[in-house]
Design an enzyme around this catalytic site. Structure first.
Site, short mmCIF file in Angstrom:
data_model
loop_
_atom_site.label_atom_id
_atom_site.label_comp_id
_atom_site.label_asym_id
_atom_site.label_seq_id
_atom_site.Cartn_x
_atom_site.Cartn_y
_atom_site.Cartn_z
CE LYS A 148 -3.52 -0.23 -0.45
NZ LYS A 148 -4.09 -0.35 -1.82
CG HIS A 184 4.54 -6.10 -1.17
ND1 HIS A 184 4.61 -4.85 -1.73
CD2 HIS A 184 3.29 -6.57 -1.47
CE1 HIS A 184 3.46 -4.56 -2.34
NE2 HIS A 184 2.66 -5.59 -2.19
#
Length: 296
Positions: A52, A113
């Site tokens: 995010k 990530h």
């Protein structure tokens, strides 16, 4: 920590805990271990973010730069995301993504990530000509965005909702949500800032001057672009234009990604006390490192 919040996360069977870090179910221990041997090519482009923090935004920018320059055939970012994150293995597919990526034509655009101490050595300590773009976002907006995204995903999957925002913010701050501690993640990559293989971008800077960010990325990728092309890509990659792209994605998890895309939206969720706790953690973890963020 709010009473019961840790227990709620520990009881969530939708995550895997590997070496003390909580991961989504698509990340399996055997695949993380296999990544130590993942081969990085000279022309690979690796996009690194904490969840995010702008991964789909930078993917869209890189995709349009490569298509506009003719380095890849015309394709959408959906086509690129089809390979998923480097560390993923989806339940409906027999092979993990790092294996499938080995069959992809160059130049490959690889998303991850993973932290710097978990990513393949060819990414965390590149020895060839691979290019790694790291995008970072301030932790308060990252936490708020992650919270809303997770709530949407859980609702769509028929799973129980996350704890309250107050409990979630504490889990995030303690590094007990997926992908571990935000501060350790960004600092681990930030320590590579003097390595010419790496380009670091701030989400907030991209919001302030997107054409400049597009130009910076193109130059890092050694792609010559005229001003008109840079402006065109920047216009296509504004939040409002990207939201339409994501909302109509053929992948349902991308279709719930775009929410507001604002800097400072954390103020709609954080109490003064929560903000103070984040500020204290930021100071403890990042003071003196040269890593700063804009929060509004």
């Amino acid at each position: 920590m709010a009473e019961g919040s840790a227990d709620l996360m520990d009881a969530d069977d939708y995550t895997n805990v590997i070496n003390g870090i909580r991961y989504p179910p698509h990340v399996k221990k055997e695949n993380l271990e296999a990544l130590a041997e993942f081969d990085i090519r000279n022309d690979d482009i690796v996009l690194v973010t904490f969840p995010k923090a702008g991964s789909n935004w930078i993917l869209e920018i890189v995709n349009k730069i490569l298509v506009t320059s003719g380095k890849i055939d015309a394709s959408s970012s959906d086509d690129m995301i089809a390979m998923g994150k480097l560390e993923f293995q989806y339940s409906h597919e027999p092979r993990p993504r790092h294996v499938m990526l080995q069959e992809c034509a160059s130049p490959r655009v690889i998303l991850t990530h993973l932290s710097s101490d978990t990513a393949p050595p060819g990414i965390s300590h590149p020895q060839n000509k691979a290019k790694i773009i790291v995008v970072m976002r301030n932790p308060k907006d990252t936490a708020v965005s992650y919270f809303h995204f997770e709530q949407k995903r859980r609702s769509m999957d028929g799973r129980k909702p996350l704890p309250s925002w107050d409990e979630y913010s504490q889990l995030f701050l303690a590094g007990k949500h997926t992908y571990g501690c935000f501060f350790d993640h960004v600092l681990g990559w930030w320590q590579k800032r003097d390595d010419p293989h790496f380009l670091f971008l701030k989400y907030e800077d991209m919001k302030k001057d997107l054409p400049s960010a597009v130009k910076t990325v193109a130059e890092f990728l050694q792609v010559k672009m005229d001003d008109a092309s840079i402006r065109s890509i920047a216009h296509a990659c504004t939040f409002s234009n990207m939201k339409g792209t994501l909302d109509n994605s053929r992948f349902y998890d991308r279709a719930v990604l775009a929410r507001k895309g604002r800097v400072g939206d954390w103020k709609t969720m954080f109490t003064d006390e929560q903000s103070k706790f984040f500020d204290q953690k930021f100071k403890t973890k990042l003071e003196g490192t040269g890593l700063h963020f804009d929060f509004e």
